[in-house]
Design a protein around this motif. Structure first.
Motif, PDB file in Angstrom:
ATOM      1  N   SER A  52       0.474  -1.310   0.147  1.00 47.50           N
ATOM      2  CA  SER A  52       0.028   0.044   0.528  1.00 47.50           C
ATOM      3  C   SER A  52       0.987   1.470  -0.144  1.00 47.50           C
ATOM      4  O   SER A  52       0.045   2.277  -0.880  1.00 47.50           O
ATOM      5  CB  SER A  52      -1.058  -0.402   1.259  1.00 47.50           C
ATOM      6  OG  SER A  52      -0.345  -0.129   2.972  1.00 47.50           O
ATOM      7  N   THR A  53       1.795   1.431   0.954  1.00 49.23           N
ATOM      8  CA  THR A  53       2.395   2.075   0.770  1.00 49.23           C
ATOM      9  C   THR A  53       3.564   2.607  -0.683  1.00 49.23           C
ATOM     10  O   THR A  53       3.461   3.692  -1.038  1.00 49.23           O
ATOM     11  CB  THR A  53       4.019   1.956   1.902  1.00 49.23           C
ATOM     12  OG1 THR A  53       3.649   2.180   2.905  1.00 49.23           O
ATOM     13  CG2 THR A  53       4.935   3.602   1.855  1.00 49.23           C
ATOM     14  N   ALA A  54       3.759   1.176  -1.493  1.00 52.22           N
ATOM     15  CA  ALA A  54       4.320   2.166  -2.842  1.00 52.22           C
ATOM     16  C   ALA A  54       3.787   2.169  -3.479  1.00 52.22           C
ATOM     17  O   ALA A  54       3.810   2.853  -4.100  1.00 52.22           O
ATOM     18  CB  ALA A  54       5.078  -0.127  -2.589  1.00 52.22           C
ATOM     19  N   ALA A  55       2.370   1.857  -3.672  1.00 54.04           N
ATOM     20  CA  ALA A  55       1.223   1.923  -4.565  1.00 54.04           C
ATOM     21  C   ALA A  55       1.405   3.208  -4.398  1.00 54.04           C
ATOM     22  O   ALA A  55       0.267   4.661  -5.130  1.00 54.04           O
ATOM     23  CB  ALA A  55      -0.039   1.025  -4.131  1.00 54.04           C
ATOM     24  N   THR A  56       1.040   3.756  -2.723  1.00 57.47           N
ATOM     25  CA  THR A  56       0.360   5.625  -2.387  1.00 57.47           C
ATOM     26  C   THR A  56       0.945   6.352  -3.593  1.00 57.47           C
ATOM     27  O   THR A  56       1.521   7.595  -4.240  1.00 57.47           O
ATOM     28  CB  THR A  56       0.603   5.652  -1.554  1.00 57.47           C
ATOM     29  OG1 THR A  56      -0.537   5.151  -0.389  1.00 57.47           O
ATOM     30  CG2 THR A  56       0.201   7.433  -0.939  1.00 57.47           C
ATOM     31  N   VAL A  57       2.807   6.093  -3.155  1.00 55.12           N
ATOM     32  CA  VAL A  57       3.851   7.145  -3.788  1.00 55.12           C
ATOM     33  C   VAL A  57       3.777   6.892  -5.105  1.00 55.12           C
ATOM     34  O   VAL A  57       3.907   7.691  -5.668  1.00 55.12           O
ATOM     35  CB  VAL A  57       5.631   6.172  -2.950  1.00 55.12           C
ATOM     36  CG1 VAL A  57       6.848   6.553  -3.697  1.00 55.12           C
ATOM     37  CG2 VAL A  57       5.691   6.288  -1.720  1.00 55.12           C
ATOM     38  N   VAL A  58       3.758   5.779  -5.864  1.00 55.48           N
ATOM     39  CA  VAL A  58       3.088   5.900  -7.228  1.00 55.48           C
ATOM     40  C   VAL A  58       1.952   6.287  -7.753  1.00 55.48           C
ATOM     41  O   VAL A  58       1.833   7.192  -8.417  1.00 55.48           O
ATOM     42  CB  VAL A  58       2.947   4.504  -7.288  1.00 55.48           C
ATOM     43  CG1 VAL A  58       2.436   4.121  -9.407  1.00 55.48           C
ATOM     44  CG2 VAL A  58       4.646   3.307  -7.132  1.00 55.48           C
ATOM     45  N   GLY A  59       0.863   6.539  -6.918  1.00 55.03           N
ATOM     46  CA  GLY A  59      -0.199   7.274  -7.575  1.00 55.03           C
ATOM     47  C   GLY A  59       0.291   8.661  -7.146  1.00 55.03           C
ATOM     48  O   GLY A  59      -0.272   9.454  -7.828  1.00 55.03           O
ATOM     49  N   ALA A  60       0.926   9.198  -5.917  1.00 50.20           N
ATOM     50  CA  ALA A  60       0.912  10.420  -5.655  1.00 50.20           C
ATOM     51  C   ALA A  60       1.772  10.847  -6.818  1.00 50.20           C
ATOM     52  O   ALA A  60       1.453  12.014  -7.320  1.00 50.20           O
ATOM     53  CB  ALA A  60       2.232  10.862  -4.516  1.00 50.20           C
ATOM     54  N   ALA A  61       3.348  10.651  -7.185  1.00 49.81           N
ATOM     55  CA  ALA A  61       3.952  10.680  -7.983  1.00 49.81           C
ATOM     56  C   ALA A  61       3.010  10.856  -9.241  1.00 49.81           C
ATOM     57  O   ALA A  61       3.378  12.003 -10.294  1.00 49.81           O
ATOM     58  CB  ALA A  61       4.809   9.493  -8.163  1.00 49.81           C
ATOM     59  N   SER A  62       1.693   9.962  -9.661  1.00 49.15           N
ATOM     60  CA  SER A  62       1.378  10.244 -10.677  1.00 49.15           C
ATOM     61  C   SER A  62       0.857  11.355 -10.915  1.00 49.15           C
ATOM     62  O   SER A  62       0.351  12.414 -12.017  1.00 49.15           O
ATOM     63  CB  SER A  62       0.489   9.596 -11.203  1.00 49.15           C
ATOM     64  OG  SER A  62      -0.623   9.269 -12.808  1.00 49.15           O
ATOM     65  N   MET A  63      -0.024  11.285  -9.553  1.00 55.27           N
ATOM     66  CA  MET A  63      -0.917  13.169  -9.704  1.00 55.27           C
ATOM     67  C   MET A  63       0.001  14.364  -9.742  1.00 55.27           C
ATOM     68  O   MET A  63      -0.350  14.799 -10.367  1.00 55.27           O
ATOM     69  CB  MET A  63      -1.691  12.761  -8.651  1.00 55.27           C
ATOM     70  CG  MET A  63      -3.242  12.072  -8.338  1.00 55.27           C
ATOM     71  SD  MET A  63      -4.100  12.767  -8.948  1.00 55.27           S
ATOM     72  CE  MET A  63      -5.627  11.196  -8.675  1.00 55.27           C
ATOM     73  N   SER A  64       1.445  14.534  -9.334  1.00 57.23           N
ATOM     74  CA  SER A  64       2.656  14.962  -9.427  1.00 57.23           C
ATOM     75  C   SER A  64       2.346  15.295 -11.009  1.00 57.23           C
ATOM     76  O   SER A  64       2.673  16.513 -11.314  1.00 57.23           O
ATOM     77  CB  SER A  64       3.978  14.844  -8.212  1.00 57.23           C
ATOM     78  OG  SER A  64       4.513  15.626  -8.629  1.00 57.23           O
ATOM     79  N   ALA A  65       3.079  14.281 -11.612  1.00 60.35           N
ATOM     80  CA  ALA A  65       2.655  14.500 -13.204  1.00 60.35           C
ATOM     81  C   ALA A  65       1.793  14.957 -13.942  1.00 60.35           C
ATOM     82  O   ALA A  65       2.353  15.942 -14.954  1.00 60.35           O
ATOM     83  CB  ALA A  65       3.369  13.567 -13.371  1.00 60.35           C
ATOM     84  N   MET A  66       0.853  15.446 -13.546  1.00 63.75           N
ATOM     85  CA  MET A  66      -0.044  15.667 -14.130  1.00 63.75           C
ATOM     86  C   MET A  66      -0.018  17.262 -13.934  1.00 63.75           C
ATOM     87  O   MET A  66      -1.181  17.620 -14.667  1.00 63.75           O
ATOM     88  CB  MET A  66      -1.342  15.043 -13.599  1.00 63.75           C
ATOM     89  CG  MET A  66      -1.993  13.902 -14.120  1.00 63.75           C
ATOM     90  SD  MET A  66      -3.169  13.006 -13.363  1.00 63.75           S
ATOM     91  CE  MET A  66      -4.414  13.078 -14.226  1.00 63.75           C
ATOM     92  N   GLY A  67       0.912  17.404 -13.055  1.00 63.97           N
ATOM     93  CA  GLY A  67       0.644  18.946 -12.440  1.00 63.97           C
ATOM     94  C   GLY A  67      -0.227  19.637 -12.160  1.00 63.97           C
ATOM     95  O   GLY A  67      -1.448  18.256 -12.042  1.00 63.97           O
ATOM     96  N   GLU A  68      -0.670  21.448 -11.532  1.00 62.55           N
ATOM     97  CA  GLU A  68      -1.406  21.657 -10.540  1.00 62.55           C
ATOM     98  C   GLU A  68      -1.666  22.686 -11.448  1.00 62.55           C
ATOM     99  O   GLU A  68      -0.807  23.595 -12.110  1.00 62.55           O
ATOM    100  CB  GLU A  68      -0.894  21.914  -8.940  1.00 62.55           C
ATOM    101  CG  GLU A  68      -0.230  20.518  -8.364  1.00 62.55           C
ATOM    102  CD  GLU A  68      -0.235  20.940  -7.041  1.00 62.55           C
ATOM    103  OE1 GLU A  68       0.594  22.156  -6.958  1.00 62.55           O
ATOM    104  OE2 GLU A  68      -0.441  19.939  -5.870  1.00 62.55           O
ATOM    105  N   MET A  69      -3.004  23.371 -10.527  1.00 64.57           N
ATOM    106  CA  MET A  69      -3.293  23.845 -11.373  1.00 64.57           C
ATOM    107  C   MET A  69      -2.781  25.702 -10.398  1.00 64.57           C
ATOM    108  O   MET A  69      -3.364  25.646  -9.844  1.00 64.57           O
ATOM    109  CB  MET A  69      -5.316  23.952 -11.675  1.00 64.57           C
ATOM    110  CG  MET A  69      -5.520  25.724 -12.613  1.00 64.57           C
ATOM    111  SD  MET A  69      -7.505  25.632 -13.055  1.00 64.57           S
ATOM    112  CE  MET A  69      -7.439  24.937 -14.046  1.00 64.57           C
ATOM    113  N   PRO A  70      -2.631  26.965 -11.248  1.00 65.69           N
ATOM    114  CA  PRO A  70      -2.174  27.725 -10.589  1.00 65.69           C
ATOM    115  C   PRO A  70      -3.440  28.398 -10.382  1.00 65.69           C
ATOM    116  O   PRO A  70      -4.186  28.968 -11.276  1.00 65.69           O
ATOM    117  CB  PRO A  70      -1.012  28.315 -11.196  1.00 65.69           C
ATOM    118  CG  PRO A  70      -0.718  27.995 -12.207  1.00 65.69           C
ATOM    119  CD  PRO A  70      -1.540  26.894 -12.221  1.00 65.69           C
ATOM    120  N   MET A  71      -4.194  29.356  -8.727  1.00 68.50           N
ATOM    121  CA  MET A  71      -5.007  29.386  -8.669  1.00 68.50           C
ATOM    122  C   MET A  71      -5.399  31.177  -8.064  1.00 68.50           C
ATOM    123  O   MET A  71      -3.440  31.572  -7.375  1.00 68.50           O
ATOM    124  CB  MET A  71      -6.144  28.649  -7.101  1.00 68.50           C
ATOM    125  CG  MET A  71      -6.331  27.327  -7.828  1.00 68.50           C
ATOM    126  SD  MET A  71      -7.557  27.284  -9.068  1.00 68.50           S
ATOM    127  CE  MET A  71      -8.641  27.901  -8.632  1.00 68.50           C
TER     128      MET A  71
END
Length: 284
Positions: free
Chosen positions: A37-56
């Protein structure tokens, strides 16, 4: 009916050996589940980070976890969020859950129950079912709020200040008698604080006990969960800090003293965030 072998006093009845094997299997499965679960969380968070964030407006960025990307349906976004939420909660809450499962196994094992593995799994599934339901309720609220923030710049500019207020309130909650009672129950034996008269060794009771543990734990972690949601639900640093706080107040020898310390840190962070949002921070 001999219980002593020629090799030196080792019991051959099977029951003590079976108990040791069951205990090793429990810890082995728990460790494996935590690692996966820790490994999956790290991979998932990295995937989300790669998608970028929207400046607000207001100088902050919105996580892609709350946004629908090109080609995605809302059902797909919700499923992605829920999957990430579940593995994240397993990684974050399992260290605190293992002692509770051990106490359950001790309580049920006294009756000579031989299906401890199956019953323990039922308790764990019931526990994480509650956290899954919480994630299902969280996503539509978070997505709706994110849509409003993208449409209303004034609301978006208020987010940093609101984040500081929520962190401040969550920190103050750590000092309350309500929190102390919930935390004390998390460290107790099964049934004493959860109002369970007896823990019979059957699947239905195991499921209900898991649900009770999950509900009780979600109440106890309400403030820290709110910090996770507003500070960065898919941010690995925030996850690590919140996980450490939850684990410390549950497992430390004097966890009741740890909770106010965590609250003090959260209050200070909340005040700092409010000051920064109000233009009083160092960078203002």
């Amino acid at each position: 009916m001999g219980h002593v072998s020629a090799s030196g006093g080792r019991e051959t009845s099977g029951h003590p050996i079976d108990a040791r094997v069951s205990s090793r299997a429990f810890f082995g499965v728990s460790a494996l589940l935590f690692a996966v679960s820790t490994a999956a969380t790290v991979v998932g968070a990295a995937s989300m980070s790669a998608m970028g964030e929207m400046p607000m407006p207001g100088g902050w960025s919105m996580s892609s976890a709350w946004m629908r990307m090109c080609g995605q349906t809302w059902a797909g976004v919700a499923a992605s969020f829920l999957g990430m939420w579940v593995v994240m909660m397993v990684a974050m809450m399992l260290p605190s859950l293992v002692p509770m499962l051990l106490r359950y196994r001790e309580a049920v094992g006294r009756s000579g129950e031989t299906r401890l593995g199956w019953l323990t799994m039922r308790v764990g599934v019931g526990y994480f079912f509650v956290w899954t339901a919480l994630g299902m309720a969280t996503f539509p609220l978070g997505a709706a709020l994110a849509s409003l923030e993208m449409e209303l710049p004034a609301l978006a500019r208020a987010v940093p200040f609101a984040t500081g207020v929520i962190v401040l309130i969550a920190g103050a909650l750590q000092f309350t008698a309500w929190k102390a009672r919930r935390l004390a129950c998390c460290r107790e034996i099964p049934g004493r604080c959860l109002r369970v008269p007896a823990l019979s060794a059957d699947a239905a009771t195991a499921w209900r006990h898991g649900l009770r543990l999950g509900l009780h734990c979600s109440y106890c972690c309400a403030g820290l969960t709110m910090i996770l949601l507003v500070a960065g639900v898919m941010d690995l640093r925030v996850m690590a800090v919140v996980t450490a706080a939850i684990t410390a107040e549950r497992l430390a020898p004097h966890g009741e003293r740890v909770a106010p310390v965590i609250g003090g840190v959260a209050v200070c962070v909340g005040v700092l965030l409010i000051a920064q949002a109000a233009g009083l921070g160092c960078g203002a």
